[in-house]
Design a protein around this motif. Structure first.
Motif, PDB file in Angstrom:
ATOM      1  N   UNK A   1      41.698  50.156  79.139  1.00 24.70           N
ATOM      2  CA  UNK A   1      41.123  51.435  78.694  1.00 24.70           C
ATOM      3  C   UNK A   1      40.514  51.302  77.305  1.00 24.70           C
ATOM      4  N   UNK A   2      41.341  51.325  76.275  1.00 30.23           N
ATOM      5  CA  UNK A   2      40.819  51.293  74.905  1.00 30.23           C
ATOM      6  C   UNK A   2      39.964  50.047  74.645  1.00 30.23           C
ATOM      7  N   UNK A   3      40.196  48.968  75.417  1.00 27.60           N
ATOM      8  CA  UNK A   3      39.494  47.702  75.169  1.00 27.60           C
ATOM      9  C   UNK A   3      38.349  47.434  76.147  1.00 27.60           C
ATOM     10  N   UNK A   4      38.155  48.329  77.111  1.00 26.97           N
ATOM     11  CA  UNK A   4      37.008  48.227  78.035  1.00 26.97           C
ATOM     12  C   UNK A   4      36.994  46.934  78.838  1.00 26.97           C
ATOM     13  N   UNK A   5      38.175  46.443  79.227  1.00 27.70           N
ATOM     14  CA  UNK A   5      38.240  45.185  79.973  1.00 27.70           C
ATOM     15  C   UNK A   5      39.128  45.325  81.227  1.00 27.70           C
ATOM     16  N   UNK A   6      38.885  46.343  82.056  1.00 34.25           N
ATOM     17  CA  UNK A   6      39.800  46.573  83.188  1.00 34.25           C
ATOM     18  C   UNK A   6      39.821  45.433  84.189  1.00 34.25           C
ATOM     19  N   UNK A   7      38.698  44.722  84.302  1.00 35.71           N
ATOM     20  CA  UNK A   7      38.624  43.646  85.305  1.00 35.71           C
ATOM     21  C   UNK A   7      39.531  42.470  84.985  1.00 35.71           C
TER      22      UNK A   7
ATOM     23  N   UNK B   1      47.823  44.337  84.538  1.00 32.31           N
ATOM     24  CA  UNK B   1      47.488  45.723  84.247  1.00 32.31           C
ATOM     25  C   UNK B   1      48.711  46.486  83.769  1.00 32.31           C
ATOM     26  N   UNK B   2      48.444  47.633  83.161  1.00 35.42           N
ATOM     27  CA  UNK B   2      49.565  48.457  82.720  1.00 35.42           C
ATOM     28  C   UNK B   2      50.200  49.154  83.908  1.00 35.42           C
ATOM     29  N   UNK B   3      49.509  49.188  85.044  1.00 36.81           N
ATOM     30  CA  UNK B   3      50.121  49.790  86.235  1.00 36.81           C
ATOM     31  C   UNK B   3      51.294  48.934  86.717  1.00 36.81           C
TER      32      UNK B   3
ATOM     33  N   UNK C   1      43.573  33.832  78.510  1.00 40.73           N
ATOM     34  CA  UNK C   1      42.698  33.249  77.488  1.00 40.73           C
ATOM     35  C   UNK C   1      41.768  34.310  76.906  1.00 40.73           C
ATOM     36  N   UNK C   2      41.154  35.095  77.781  1.00 45.72           N
ATOM     37  CA  UNK C   2      40.188  36.102  77.306  1.00 45.72           C
ATOM     38  C   UNK C   2      40.914  37.204  76.523  1.00 45.72           C
ATOM     39  N   UNK C   3      42.083  37.570  77.008  1.00 44.36           N
ATOM     40  CA  UNK C   3      42.869  38.603  76.327  1.00 44.36           C
ATOM     41  C   UNK C   3      43.235  38.182  74.914  1.00 44.36           C
ATOM     42  N   UNK C   4      43.554  36.907  74.769  1.00 44.23           N
ATOM     43  CA  UNK C   4      43.918  36.404  73.440  1.00 44.23           C
ATOM     44  C   UNK C   4      42.730  36.521  72.487  1.00 44.23           C
TER      45      UNK C   4
ATOM     46  N   UNK D   1      32.730  51.854  79.327  1.00 44.61           N
ATOM     47  CA  UNK D   1      31.848  50.954  80.067  1.00 44.61           C
ATOM     48  C   UNK D   1      32.292  49.513  79.798  1.00 44.61           C
ATOM     49  N   UNK D   2      32.671  48.762  80.846  1.00 44.78           N
ATOM     50  CA  UNK D   2      33.287  47.446  80.623  1.00 44.78           C
ATOM     51  C   UNK D   2      32.323  46.407  80.053  1.00 44.78           C
ATOM     52  N   UNK D   3      32.886  45.497  79.323  1.00 43.22           N
ATOM     53  CA  UNK D   3      32.134  44.344  78.793  1.00 43.22           C
ATOM     54  C   UNK D   3      31.805  43.356  79.908  1.00 43.22           C
ATOM     55  N   UNK D   4      30.737  42.582  79.700  1.00 48.24           N
ATOM     56  CA  UNK D   4      30.547  41.363  80.502  1.00 48.24           C
ATOM     57  C   UNK D   4      31.178  40.216  79.704  1.00 48.24           C
TER      58      UNK D   4
END
Ligand SMILES: Cc1ncc(COP(=O)(O)O)c(C=O)c1O
Length: 372
Positions: A217-223, A82-84, A256-259, A29-32
């Motif tokens: 996936x593992x980090x719940x941040x697909x968006x 994305x990893x795709x 930025x968010x990924x970092x 379930x993704x984070x906000x």
């Protein structure tokens, strides 16, 4: 059009937003943004200058990513959408027409489709259901030839959640070395192990290894659409040349968010949140399945947000999925998407109440049609 339809993604894209209960998701379930960031970080984000940024990935982000791999530094990393996109670029960088690609199946079939589109020859080696999804490495040995350019893996595996042992990884490397092939591993579910142990990456096990990763996936941040490739410096430089053609760069806000998500403490917090959900949900879903006795057969996953289930009913898997979607507005992924009829995949990384409500709809449907 010269590319096969990517059934698994297409069918999800068509229907995942049209149903009451979408049980096809393979992640968590993704984070906000509010859950993920503190006030100061949100302030920084809203003041971000919306430029392109560093197109192969900002240096701080590539440093954070490289810290997840033994012996890697930022020069070993390309940041992708994305990893795709990472999979697409990896295939175009490493493969040429006529090359053989030996791929683990069942699998996320993106690389199979790209290989076909490129005029390569994909061949399958099996994860054996009767052996709790352990890989048939004897078959792999027999399939590789001097034309094999790549052994393509997905570890942890989509859809089975099977996770290779260290011995199996070493044996795969030995087989790849015997024919001088690349090992390309889709590791987007790395970090989502039910026992909490982040498994070793293939990266660093051999000089012809490339892996992907990402936050979907593992980090719940697909968006965020943030993924990456990690590999030898020279080849990663080549992948950047392809990236210039595909999307130029991942978005600056995602950088930025990924970092932040990959800061060591934050990363642990995210992985722990997801692991807790996964364990609770797996328990609940197993209880639900087990009430039907022999109707459903499965091997519990070791990692990842999904469960791949065999069912003993005389109905084709696509028909089953369509009927449940149309009659009960609950969406499961047909085994046909993996070339495995009489199976289906459901996500177990969503909120528990949501999953159980979806399963309740399936229960009603089974009662109505099969009286079970
Ligand atoms: C094994 C695997 N690789 C890659 C992807 C693509 O994910 P993303 O592009 O969101 O990182 C998926 C999505 O389901 C997947 O299951």
């Amino acid at each position: 059009m010269n590319i096969p339809i990517f059934e698994l993604e297409r069918v999800q894209s068509l229907f995942e937003n049209t149903v009451d209960y979408n049980l096809t998701e393979s992640g968590f379930h993704p984070y906000t943004l509010n859950e993920l960031l503190d006030k100061q970080q949100i302030d920084t984000l809203t003041n971000t200058v919306l430029g392109y940024g560093q197109t192969n990935g900002s240096i701080p982000l590539r440093k954070r990513i490289s810290a997840l791999y033994n012996g890697a530094n930022e020069e070993n990393v390309l940041v992708t959408n994305g990893s795709s996109e990472a999979n697409f670029i990896a295939c175009h960088t490493l493969l040429e027409k006529g090359d053989e690609v030996v791929m683990m199946v069942p699998n996320y079939m993106q690389i199979w489709g790209i290989a076909e589109e490129m005029g390569c020859i994909p061949k399958a080696f099996q994860l054996l259901e009767e052996n709790n999804w352990k890989p048939d490495l004897e078959q792999l040995k027999k399939l590789v030839t001097s034309k094999t350019k790549m052994i393509a893996l997905c570890n942890p595996n989509n859809p089975t959640g099977y996770t290779l042992t260290k011995e199996e990884m070493k044996e795969i490397i030995t087989i790849a070395k015997s024919v001088d092939a690349w090992v390309y591993c889709d590791e987007v579910y790395r970090g989502a192990a039910l026992d909490g142990n982040v498994r070793q990456s293939f990266m660093g096990m051999y000089d012809k290894v490339m892996v992907n990763g990402g936050l979907s996936k593992a980090y719940a941040l697909p968006g965020l659409r943030l993924g990456w490739l990690v590999g030898p410096e020279k080849i990663i430089a080549d992948t950047w040349a392809y990236h210039d053609y595909t999307s130029i760069t991942a978005g600056i806000m995602s950088h930025y968010i990924g970092e932040i998500a990959l800061q060591p403490a934050k990363r642990l917090e995210i992985l722990n949140r997801n692991r807790t959900m996964l364990n609770e949900n797996l328990k609940a879903v197993k209880e639900w399945l087990n009430q039907y006795g022999d109707l459903f057969e499965y091997t519990a996953p070791q990692s990842g947000g999904m469960l791949f289930i065999k069912y003993n009913l005389e109905i084709n898997s696509t028909e089953l999925a369509e009927w449940l979607r149309k009659e009960k507005s609950v969406f499961i992924l047909a085994g046909d998407c993996y070339g495995m009829d009489y199976h289906f995949r459901i996500g177990i990384g969503e909120r528990k109440d949501y999953i159980l409500a979806g399963l309740e709809r399936i229960k009603q449907a089974l009662k109505e049609r099969f009286d079970i």
